[in-house]
Every structure is written in structure tokens, then in C-alpha cells.
Design a protein around this motif. Sequence first.
Motif, PDB file in Angstrom:
ATOM      1  N   ALA A 328      57.832  32.201  41.575  1.00  0.00           N
ATOM      2  CA  ALA A 328      59.263  31.931  41.420  1.00  0.00           C
ATOM      3  C   ALA A 328      59.874  31.280  42.652  1.00  0.00           C
ATOM      4  O   ALA A 328      60.663  30.337  42.541  1.00  0.00           O
ATOM      5  CB  ALA A 328      60.008  33.223  41.092  1.00  0.00           C
ATOM      6  N   VAL A 329      59.532  31.769  43.841  1.00  0.00           N
ATOM      7  CA  VAL A 329      60.128  31.215  45.062  1.00  0.00           C
ATOM      8  C   VAL A 329      59.741  29.756  45.237  1.00  0.00           C
ATOM      9  O   VAL A 329      60.585  28.895  45.514  1.00  0.00           O
ATOM     10  CB  VAL A 329      59.712  32.054  46.288  1.00  0.00           C
ATOM     11  N   ARG A 330      58.458  29.456  45.063  1.00  0.00           N
ATOM     12  CA  ARG A 330      58.004  28.067  45.213  1.00  0.00           C
ATOM     13  C   ARG A 330      58.603  27.166  44.133  1.00  0.00           C
ATOM     14  O   ARG A 330      59.015  26.035  44.408  1.00  0.00           O
ATOM     15  CB  ARG A 330      56.471  28.006  45.160  1.00  0.00           C
ATOM     16  N   ALA A 331      58.661  27.674  42.901  1.00  0.00           N
ATOM     17  CA  ALA A 331      59.217  26.877  41.811  1.00  0.00           C
ATOM     18  C   ALA A 331      60.698  26.589  42.046  1.00  0.00           C
ATOM     19  O   ALA A 331      61.177  25.474  41.797  1.00  0.00           O
ATOM     20  CB  ALA A 331      59.034  27.608  40.481  1.00  0.00           C
ATOM     21  N   MET A 332      61.413  27.579  42.550  1.00  0.00           N
ATOM     22  CA  MET A 332      62.831  27.368  42.789  1.00  0.00           C
ATOM     23  C   MET A 332      63.052  26.376  43.928  1.00  0.00           C
ATOM     24  O   MET A 332      63.951  25.526  43.859  1.00  0.00           O
ATOM     25  CB  MET A 332      63.513  28.690  43.108  1.00  0.00           C
ATOM     26  N   ALA A 333      62.227  26.457  44.964  1.00  0.00           N
ATOM     27  CA  ALA A 333      62.334  25.491  46.061  1.00  0.00           C
ATOM     28  C   ALA A 333      62.096  24.074  45.537  1.00  0.00           C
ATOM     29  O   ALA A 333      62.818  23.127  45.887  1.00  0.00           O
ATOM     30  CB  ALA A 333      61.340  25.834  47.161  1.00  0.00           C
ATOM     31  N   GLY A 334      61.082  23.911  44.693  1.00  0.00           N
ATOM     32  CA  GLY A 334      60.815  22.594  44.117  1.00  0.00           C
ATOM     33  C   GLY A 334      61.963  22.094  43.257  1.00  0.00           C
ATOM     34  O   GLY A 334      62.330  20.914  43.317  1.00  0.00           O
ATOM     35  N   ALA A 335      62.570  23.002  42.464  1.00  0.00           N
ATOM     36  CA  ALA A 335      63.693  22.608  41.620  1.00  0.00           C
ATOM     37  C   ALA A 335      64.878  22.151  42.473  1.00  0.00           C
ATOM     38  O   ALA A 335      65.553  21.168  42.139  1.00  0.00           O
ATOM     39  CB  ALA A 335      64.101  23.772  40.717  1.00  0.00           C
ATOM     40  N   LEU A 336      65.120  22.834  43.575  1.00  0.00           N
ATOM     41  CA  LEU A 336      66.246  22.459  44.426  1.00  0.00           C
ATOM     42  C   LEU A 336      66.010  21.115  45.120  1.00  0.00           C
ATOM     43  O   LEU A 336      66.941  20.322  45.290  1.00  0.00           O
ATOM     44  CB  LEU A 336      66.504  23.555  45.464  1.00  0.00           C
ATOM     45  N   VAL A 337      64.780  20.851  45.523  1.00  0.00           N
ATOM     46  CA  VAL A 337      64.470  19.552  46.123  1.00  0.00           C
ATOM     47  C   VAL A 337      64.691  18.437  45.095  1.00  0.00           C
ATOM     48  O   VAL A 337      65.293  17.393  45.399  1.00  0.00           O
ATOM     49  CB  VAL A 337      63.026  19.524  46.653  1.00  0.00           C
ATOM     50  N   LEU A 338      64.214  18.659  43.878  1.00  0.00           N
ATOM     51  CA  LEU A 338      64.427  17.662  42.825  1.00  0.00           C
ATOM     52  C   LEU A 338      65.915  17.498  42.521  1.00  0.00           C
ATOM     53  O   LEU A 338      66.384  16.377  42.281  1.00  0.00           O
ATOM     54  CB  LEU A 338      63.678  18.085  41.561  1.00  0.00           C
ATOM     55  N   GLY A 339      66.648  18.601  42.541  1.00  0.00           N
ATOM     56  CA  GLY A 339      68.083  18.518  42.315  1.00  0.00           C
ATOM     57  C   GLY A 339      68.777  17.694  43.377  1.00  0.00           C
ATOM     58  O   GLY A 339      69.648  16.862  43.065  1.00  0.00           O
ATOM     59  N   ALA A 340      68.401  17.903  44.643  1.00  0.00           N
ATOM     60  CA  ALA A 340      69.001  17.128  45.731  1.00  0.00           C
ATOM     61  C   ALA A 340      68.683  15.640  45.579  1.00  0.00           C
ATOM     62  O   ALA A 340      69.552  14.778  45.783  1.00  0.00           O
ATOM     63  CB  ALA A 340      68.495  17.644  47.081  1.00  0.00           C
ATOM     64  N   ALA A 341      67.436  15.325  45.224  1.00  0.00           N
ATOM     65  CA  ALA A 341      67.052  13.920  45.037  1.00  0.00           C
ATOM     66  C   ALA A 341      67.830  13.291  43.887  1.00  0.00           C
ATOM     67  O   ALA A 341      68.302  12.148  43.981  1.00  0.00           O
ATOM     68  CB  ALA A 341      65.552  13.829  44.770  1.00  0.00           C
ATOM     69  N   ALA A 342      67.987  14.036  42.784  1.00  0.00           N
ATOM     70  CA  ALA A 342      68.721  13.502  41.636  1.00  0.00           C
ATOM     71  C   ALA A 342      70.192  13.288  41.974  1.00  0.00           C
ATOM     72  O   ALA A 342      70.801  12.295  41.547  1.00  0.00           O
ATOM     73  CB  ALA A 342      68.586  14.456  40.449  1.00  0.00           C
ATOM     74  N   LEU A 343      70.778  14.186  42.744  1.00  0.00           N
ATOM     75  CA  LEU A 343      72.175  14.025  43.139  1.00  0.00           C
ATOM     76  C   LEU A 343      72.355  12.802  44.034  1.00  0.00           C
ATOM     77  O   LEU A 343      73.340  12.060  43.904  1.00  0.00           O
ATOM     78  CB  LEU A 343      72.658  15.292  43.851  1.00  0.00           C
ATOM     79  N   GLY A 344      71.396  12.604  44.947  1.00  0.00           N
ATOM     80  CA  GLY A 344      71.460  11.413  45.785  1.00  0.00           C
ATOM     81  C   GLY A 344      71.340  10.144  44.966  1.00  0.00           C
ATOM     82  O   GLY A 344      72.054   9.156  45.205  1.00  0.00           O
ATOM     83  N   ALA A 345      70.457  10.167  43.961  1.00  0.00           N
ATOM     84  CA  ALA A 345      70.294   9.001  43.096  1.00  0.00           C
ATOM     85  C   ALA A 345      71.560   8.745  42.281  1.00  0.00           C
ATOM     86  O   ALA A 345      71.962   7.593  42.075  1.00  0.00           O
ATOM     87  CB  ALA A 345      69.102   9.207  42.162  1.00  0.00           C
ATOM     88  N   ALA A 346      72.212   9.816  41.824  1.00  0.00           N
ATOM     89  CA  ALA A 346      73.448   9.656  41.060  1.00  0.00           C
ATOM     90  C   ALA A 346      74.553   9.055  41.918  1.00  0.00           C
ATOM     91  O   ALA A 346      75.310   8.183  41.468  1.00  0.00           O
ATOM     92  CB  ALA A 346      73.896  11.000  40.494  1.00  0.00           C
ATOM     93  N   ALA A 347      74.646   9.493  43.164  1.00  0.00           N
ATOM     94  CA  ALA A 347      75.678   8.968  44.059  1.00  0.00           C
ATOM     95  C   ALA A 347      75.459   7.491  44.356  1.00  0.00           C
ATOM     96  O   ALA A 347      76.425   6.749  44.575  1.00  0.00           O
ATOM     97  CB  ALA A 347      75.701   9.767  45.359  1.00  0.00           C
ATOM     98  N   ALA A 348      74.193   7.052  44.362  1.00  0.00           N
ATOM     99  CA  ALA A 348      73.884   5.654  44.686  1.00  0.00           C
ATOM    100  C   ALA A 348      73.632   4.806  43.445  1.00  0.00           C
ATOM    101  O   ALA A 348      73.243   3.641  43.570  1.00  0.00           O
ATOM    102  CB  ALA A 348      72.652   5.605  45.590  1.00  0.00           C
ATOM    103  N   ALA A 349      73.856   5.358  42.249  1.00  0.00           N
ATOM    104  CA  ALA A 349      73.500   4.665  41.013  1.00  0.00           C
ATOM    105  C   ALA A 349      74.260   3.340  40.880  1.00  0.00           C
ATOM    106  O   ALA A 349      75.487   3.312  40.981  1.00  0.00           O
ATOM    107  CB  ALA A 349      73.797   5.545  39.809  1.00  0.00           C
TER     108      ALA A 349
END
Length: 463
Positions: A328-349
Amino acid sequence: MTTASGGSAGRWASAAVSSTVFCVQLDAFALNLALPGIGRDLGAAGGGLQWVVSGYLLAAGALMAGAGRLGDLYGRRRLLMAGLAVFGGASLVCALAPSLPVLVGARVAQGAGGAMAMPAGLALLTNACPPGSRARVMGRALGIGGVATVCGPYVGGVLTEAVSWRAVCWLNVPLALVAVVCAARAGESRDTTAPASVDVAGLVTATGALAAVAVLVDRGPLWGWASGPSAVALALAVGLGAVFVRHERAAAHPLVDLTLFGNRPFVALTAAGAAANAATVVVLFAVPLALQGPWRLSAAGAGAAFVAPAAAMALAGPVAGRIRTADAVRAMAGALVLGAAALGAAAAAPSLPVFLVAVTGCGAALGVAGALTLIATQAVVRPERAGEASGVTKTVITTAAGLGVAMSGPAADAHGTATAAAVDMALMAAGGCCLAGTVLLVLTAVRPGSSRGERSAADGCPD
């Protein structure tokens, strides 16, 4: 510990929690974009309107920790039904409110009802399901709630335009009734290892400290963090918190067992879940405004565009329920990294399709992170104190929602006329929250069962 595991009791408990999460989450976000309509109807404006949202969050954040343990002691189904009754009744008052003070008071009561229902419901489901299927069932229930979370702002906006903001409040009444009917058919469970007596001093000091923190988080940006009122709120939070800790250490049957905070996976997942929830709130505010502002979609078009993120978040709950507790801890860390990347992509879309793809990915990632927060924290504590643990977790992530509201302020204040720069700033702030949560997980990550106060997977922790 008395439980009603599996069979019809488990199915009704799942239905009760699904409908409760949907009802409470829909209400928590549906009125945000209805604030201008409320102001016009009730002749209110300015900072007073913000209390329609703030009053709810303050009550929910301050009361959840105590309510979770009360459910353990007096019956989780009983407290769930009581909370839903309060919530539904307060929704009726909201729908009929003749003035802003009455509406704010009813919203505070709604927050109290939600604070009673949410942790009790999660603890009821934890104890009603067999260990082998518990996580999957919780994931499905939280996935249904995820639909309401994402659709809430749009539903509130559309109902306000098409009918009235009061329609949002009326909608809560039958939803709460459905949840009560389902809960009535679920089996009861409670903690039979402790006497059914309330730690009154712990309840009062914990609630007071949490209320001070909630006020500080909510009002701090308006008052100024270095202002006198902020200093008073901080002093109250620290002082009451210190009294609470001292009392709990000496109490024979404390409201919150402080060894819970020695459970490193629980602490890490809860803290990261708070960061994920703050980011989620920013997205829920900023994205609808972006679709109707910089991307120039109509309300109906924005709602159609929001279907993909809503579906992604809904599917994330069942996905999270299939992740092993040990991962769970590793999976959640991965989800948050992907979330940050997606948010950055949305801001620069550079175009609307790219923006929608990024936001959909963000919905999936934050949905997994949010569901894991509630599923995995229940899996690493003893079932008899499940309500206490869920109350603590829900308190932390609800308080973090206030931070999300503050971070989305520049975009949310525009109410449909947000500039691209304001939206991008809010999305980047949400990405920063995701990365902060990842750092917390990396710093505290341990395998479940290796820390004092934890129970291992061998003790019935679902895979």
C-alpha cells in the motif's frame, strides 16, 4: 468484539456505506459553485457566504475523531444511522432556509451528521466483511463515493442554474433515507474489549483542539497567518492538544490510544492521504472553472467533459481495493507521483484534448491514493478500534480539505471566469501537495507489521 461477518449483513453494510459516502461527498462539494446563487437568493454576499462551505468543514473536521470511537463503544450501525438522521434532517432545513444564518447553522449540523456517519460506516464495513474480501468491498464502496466527489461541483452548478440551489439540499434527503434503510438491515458491531463509557475529558479537549486547527486552516489565509486571531487559534490548538495528550496517557480507557501514532504505516498513509485530499479539492474547484473559463465550454459541455475524470476516479476505488496491504505505501507513493505529473501536464496543456487526458489521469491517480488512505489504514489497525482509526484518518484528511480550498482561492473566487494563470497556479499547487505526500511516504515507509502498535497481515489483514 461483536461482529456480523459476511452474508446479507455484509452486503447491507456495503450498500449502507456506499450510499452514505455518495450522499455525504456529493453534498460536501455540490454547493461550492452554487454560492453565487445562494447569495442572490438570500441577499448575502462577501465573507458570510464562505461560511456555507467553511461551517460544514469545521464541524466535520472537529468531530470525526471522537465520533469514530463513540461508534466503537456504542455500536457502529447505531451511530451511522444517527449521523444519517442528523444529516438528512439538516439537509431539509438547508432546503427551507429563509436566511444565511439559518443556512450556515444547518450546514454545521450537516457536518456533524457527516462526522458521525463516515467513520462509523467505514468501521462497520471493516467488521462486517470477511478479511479476505474486506479491501475489495471497501474499494467498491469508496469508488461509488468517488463519483459523487468528482460530479458534486457540476451537479451543484447545473441544479442551481436549472432549478435552484435548494434542489441540491432536497436531493440529500432521499439519499440519506436510502442509506438509513440499508444500514438498518446491516449487522451491529462494537468494541467489547472496553467498557461503554465515554472519555469525556478526552472528547472535549480533542474536539476543542481540532476545532481550533480547522478554524486556523480555514480563516488563516483571510486573517493573515501572523495576525492576532491566527495566533489565538494556534495557541488554543497547541494548548488543548497538549492537555489531550497528557490526559490520554493517564486514562485507563482513552478516547484515542496514542500507540496508534507509533504505527508508522498508519501515520504515513494518513499524512499522505491528507496531501492527496488537498490536491483533490483543488482539482474539484479548478477544473470545472477551467472548462467553463479558459476553455470556454458551456455548463452542459463542462459536465460532459467531466465524465471521463469521474469515471476514472470511480474505477480507482475497486483498483485500490485489490492492492495488497504490504504494497500500500509503495502503491500510494506511485499514485501521488503520477498525480503530480498529470497536474503538471494539465497546467501546461496546449489544447483541450490534452487537458482532458491529463485531468483524467489525475483523477485516476488521486482516486487510488484517496481510496488507499481509507482502505489501508483500516487494514493496519485492530478491528475492534476501527472506528477510532477511521475517525482519526477522516479528521486529518477533512482538515486538509480546508487547505485545498485555500490553495484554490484565486481560481475559485472567480466563479466561472477564472483566468488561465489562476487555474494553472492552483493545479501546480495541487501537484506540490502530491509531491509532499510522496516525500512523507518515502521518509516513513516500512513494511506493515514491523512497528509497535500494528497488527500484521497474519492477524486478518486483507490482501
